[in-house]
Design an enzyme around this catalytic site. Structure first.
Site, PDB file in Angstrom:
ATOM      1  N   GLY A  93       0.495  -1.211  -0.085  1.00 42.95           N
ATOM      2  CA  GLY A  93      -0.006   0.064   0.135  1.00 42.95           C
ATOM      3  C   GLY A  93       0.867   1.348   0.000  1.00 42.95           C
ATOM      4  O   GLY A  93       0.433   2.166  -0.133  1.00 42.95           O
ATOM      5  N   GLU A  94       2.037   1.126   0.345  1.00 39.83           N
ATOM      6  CA  GLU A  94       3.068   2.306   0.352  1.00 39.83           C
ATOM      7  C   GLU A  94       3.145   2.638  -1.230  1.00 39.83           C
ATOM      8  O   GLU A  94       2.949   1.971  -2.140  1.00 39.83           O
ATOM      9  CB  GLU A  94       4.425   2.116   0.893  1.00 39.83           C
ATOM     10  CG  GLU A  94       4.209   1.782   2.544  1.00 39.83           C
ATOM     11  CD  GLU A  94       5.739   1.792   3.102  1.00 39.83           C
ATOM     12  OE1 GLU A  94       6.803   1.584   2.452  1.00 39.83           O
ATOM     13  OE2 GLU A  94       5.841   1.681   4.383  1.00 39.83           O
TER      14      GLU A  94
ATOM     15  N   HIS B 136     -14.692  25.062   1.073  1.00 41.33           N
ATOM     16  CA  HIS B 136     -16.027  24.741   1.697  1.00 41.33           C
ATOM     17  C   HIS B 136     -16.314  26.001   2.921  1.00 41.33           C
ATOM     18  O   HIS B 136     -17.468  26.262   2.848  1.00 41.33           O
ATOM     19  CB  HIS B 136     -16.000  23.188   2.430  1.00 41.33           C
ATOM     20  CG  HIS B 136     -17.317  23.112   2.773  1.00 41.33           C
ATOM     21  ND1 HIS B 136     -18.549  22.940   2.246  1.00 41.33           N
ATOM     22  CD2 HIS B 136     -17.998  22.927   4.138  1.00 41.33           C
ATOM     23  CE1 HIS B 136     -19.684  22.554   2.965  1.00 41.33           C
ATOM     24  NE2 HIS B 136     -19.294  22.560   4.005  1.00 41.33           N
TER      25      HIS B 136
ATOM     26  N   GLY C 125     -25.242  13.299  -2.778  1.00 41.05           N
ATOM     27  CA  GLY C 125     -26.450  13.854  -3.888  1.00 41.05           C
ATOM     28  C   GLY C 125     -27.819  13.577  -2.985  1.00 41.05           C
ATOM     29  O   GLY C 125     -28.765  14.168  -3.537  1.00 41.05           O
TER      30      GLY C 125
ATOM     31  N   SER D 201     -21.861  15.161  -2.679  1.00 36.44           N
ATOM     32  CA  SER D 201     -21.196  13.974  -2.200  1.00 36.44           C
ATOM     33  C   SER D 201     -21.940  12.823  -2.626  1.00 36.44           C
ATOM     34  O   SER D 201     -21.928  12.120  -3.531  1.00 36.44           O
ATOM     35  CB  SER D 201     -20.939  13.977  -0.829  1.00 36.44           C
ATOM     36  OG  SER D 201     -19.842  14.997  -0.390  1.00 36.44           O
TER      37      SER D 201
ATOM     38  N   LYS E  25     -33.758  22.927   5.285  1.00 32.51           N
ATOM     39  CA  LYS E  25     -33.784  21.613   5.267  1.00 32.51           C
ATOM     40  C   LYS E  25     -33.365  21.339   6.729  1.00 32.51           C
ATOM     41  O   LYS E  25     -32.793  22.232   7.482  1.00 32.51           O
ATOM     42  CB  LYS E  25     -32.772  20.996   4.244  1.00 32.51           C
ATOM     43  CG  LYS E  25     -31.448  20.968   4.622  1.00 32.51           C
ATOM     44  CD  LYS E  25     -30.366  20.387   3.664  1.00 32.51           C
ATOM     45  CE  LYS E  25     -28.835  20.445   4.376  1.00 32.51           C
ATOM     46  NZ  LYS E  25     -27.922  20.097   3.336  1.00 32.51           N
TER      47      LYS E  25
ATOM     48  N   ASP F 218     -29.604  24.813   0.875  1.00 29.49           N
ATOM     49  CA  ASP F 218     -29.781  25.240   2.299  1.00 29.49           C
ATOM     50  C   ASP F 218     -29.579  26.575   2.675  1.00 29.49           C
ATOM     51  O   ASP F 218     -28.847  27.239   1.759  1.00 29.49           O
ATOM     52  CB  ASP F 218     -28.822  24.106   3.181  1.00 29.49           C
ATOM     53  CG  ASP F 218     -27.547  24.000   2.575  1.00 29.49           C
ATOM     54  OD1 ASP F 218     -27.009  25.162   2.266  1.00 29.49           O
ATOM     55  OD2 ASP F 218     -26.862  23.025   2.790  1.00 29.49           O
TER      56      ASP F 218
ATOM     57  N   ASP G 101     -24.666  24.333  -5.701  1.00 26.14           N
ATOM     58  CA  ASP G 101     -23.989  24.003  -4.455  1.00 26.14           C
ATOM     59  C   ASP G 101     -22.336  23.946  -4.894  1.00 26.14           C
ATOM     60  O   ASP G 101     -22.160  24.037  -5.955  1.00 26.14           O
ATOM     61  CB  ASP G 101     -24.528  22.651  -3.772  1.00 26.14           C
ATOM     62  CG  ASP G 101     -24.383  22.758  -2.206  1.00 26.14           C
ATOM     63  OD1 ASP G 101     -23.826  23.530  -1.646  1.00 26.14           O
ATOM     64  OD2 ASP G 101     -24.996  21.820  -1.778  1.00 26.14           O
TER      65      ASP G 101
ATOM     66  N   ARG H  99     -32.011  17.443   8.946  1.00 25.82           N
ATOM     67  CA  ARG H  99     -31.536  16.165   9.164  1.00 25.82           C
ATOM     68  C   ARG H  99     -32.006  15.383  10.292  1.00 25.82           C
ATOM     69  O   ARG H  99     -31.492  15.883  11.314  1.00 25.82           O
ATOM     70  CB  ARG H  99     -29.873  16.264   8.833  1.00 25.82           C
ATOM     71  CG  ARG H  99     -29.327  14.861   8.611  1.00 25.82           C
ATOM     72  CD  ARG H  99     -27.960  14.960   8.510  1.00 25.82           C
ATOM     73  NE  ARG H  99     -27.503  15.700   7.519  1.00 25.82           N
ATOM     74  CZ  ARG H  99     -27.151  15.331   6.405  1.00 25.82           C
ATOM     75  NH1 ARG H  99     -27.354  13.994   5.932  1.00 25.82           N
ATOM     76  NH2 ARG H  99     -26.714  16.077   5.236  1.00 25.82           N
TER      77      ARG H  99
END
Length: 346
Positions: free
Chosen positions: A42-43, A133, A239, A237, A201, A178, A233, A203
């Site tokens: 994985g390296e 963001h 959706g 991510s 919105k 939002d 937006d 959650r």
């Protein structure tokens, strides 16, 4: 001495676009490949294909999923480049971890703070990114950050598309899914000469389900009826939020709904989810390479920012050389304080 554009493993096409744009303005621009080898454990190993010693180097490497792998590759590249380049500009089209900009729950690590400290530890002249963001996330960097908005490019795209479809500005709505994205929707509305709305919105803290405030939309039914809506937006991510917004807008009278964003991560079947919600199309920039990001190209904006930084840095260097004999001691003290870098938003 020339300008070398390093094509990081995550951004080969973006690097080529920046190099092609800059080559039209400077004959000493070249595209340099970055080779990646991943070992069985994985390296990974990074190798820069050509010598870049003494060049102005632009490292182009987005940090979209797999975020950790692409972020580590960026660190490796910067660790090499910052030691041999004359000047270094890091172009990170999508800045991962920017959503983790504060301690939401006790004991949480502020991930972007750690990322910013690592990137800022390298001798780079500036970082360029798109629609980060939050401004809080950028405040952790101690190198100059140029946060470029892709909204003008999205607006230009929709101006042409809607005109071709015979849709007038009075029949268009710019929608934020939002309250947090209200400014973005207003900016798009200003460019399209239309109205904007920020949805409300909530959650469910247990299930994570998204609910749009239908009561609010019911009161606006006359304003929505027959309109073409663009839900905009900064990123998509999974959706889920956008799909619910699309569904609600159509239910309350919109004729057609498009979805637009800068960063289309499109995880876990997001595109299918949004289309099932009733979206006519999904349009994104190419900060994250995928099948919806081939229309709106941010490479020319990145190239323009690179030229501006290098020209400003060059002028500053000349002034600094002329004044160095009288200011070395004070500059040394300033560098040791670890002050925040400047943030510019365009």
């Amino acid at each position: 001495m020339g300008i070398s554009i390093l094509a990081g493993p995550a951004s080969k096409d973006m690097a080529k676009g920046i190099a092609d744009t800059l080559a039209d303005k400077d004959e000493h621009v070249r595209l340099v490949d970055v080779d990646l080898r991943v070992f069985p454990d994985g390296e990974s190993k990074i190798r820069i294909a050509d010598a870049i010693d003494g060049d102005d180097v632009v490292v182009v490497q987005s940090t979209h999923p797999p975020v950790d792998a692409h972020m580590m590759q960026l660190f490796f590249i910067l660790s090499k480049v910052s030691r041999v380049a004359s000047r270094t500009v890091s172009v990170v089209p999508y800045l991962g971890y920017a959503r983790q900009d504060r301690e939401f729950l006790a004991g949480e690590v502020v991930s972007i703070d750690a990322i910013a400290k690592i990137i800022s530890s390298y001798a780079i002249d500036a970082l360029i990114t798109f629609d980060a963001h939050s401004s809080l996330a950028l405040s952790y960097f101690t190198v100059p950050v140029h946060n470029i908005s892709a909204v003008p490019l999205l607006a230009e795209y929709f101006k042409k598309r809607l005109a071709g479809e015979g849709v007038e500005a009075k029949d268009v709505l710019s929608i934020s899914p939002d309250a947090g994205g209200a400014d973005r929707a207003e900016a798009l509305a200003d460019m399209l000469h239309c109205n904007s709305i920020a949805l409300r919105k909530s959650r469910d803290r247990i299930t994570g389900a998204i609910k749009i405030d239908h009561e609010m939309l019911s009161k606006m039914r006359d304003d929505l009826k027959g309109k073409v809506a663009i839900v905009v937006d900064d990123m998509i991510s999974t959706g889920s939020s956008v799909a619910e917004a699309v569904r609600a807008l159509l239910e309350h009278g919109c004729k057609r709904v498009y979805v637009a964003c800068t960063h289309a991560l499109m995880l876990d079947g997001a595109l299918e989810r949004i289309k099932e919600g009733g979206a006519s199309d999904v349009v994104a920039t190419n900060t994250v390479p995928n099948r919806v990001s081939k229309i709106v190209d941010v490479a020319p904006l990145a190239a323009s920012a690179v030229l501006s930084i290098l020209s400003t840095s060059s002028a500053s260097s000349k002034v600094g050389m002329e004044c160095s004999s009288s200011s070395n001691s004070s500059n040394s003290e300033s560098r040791g304080r670890g002050s925040r870098g400047s943030i510019s938003t365009t």
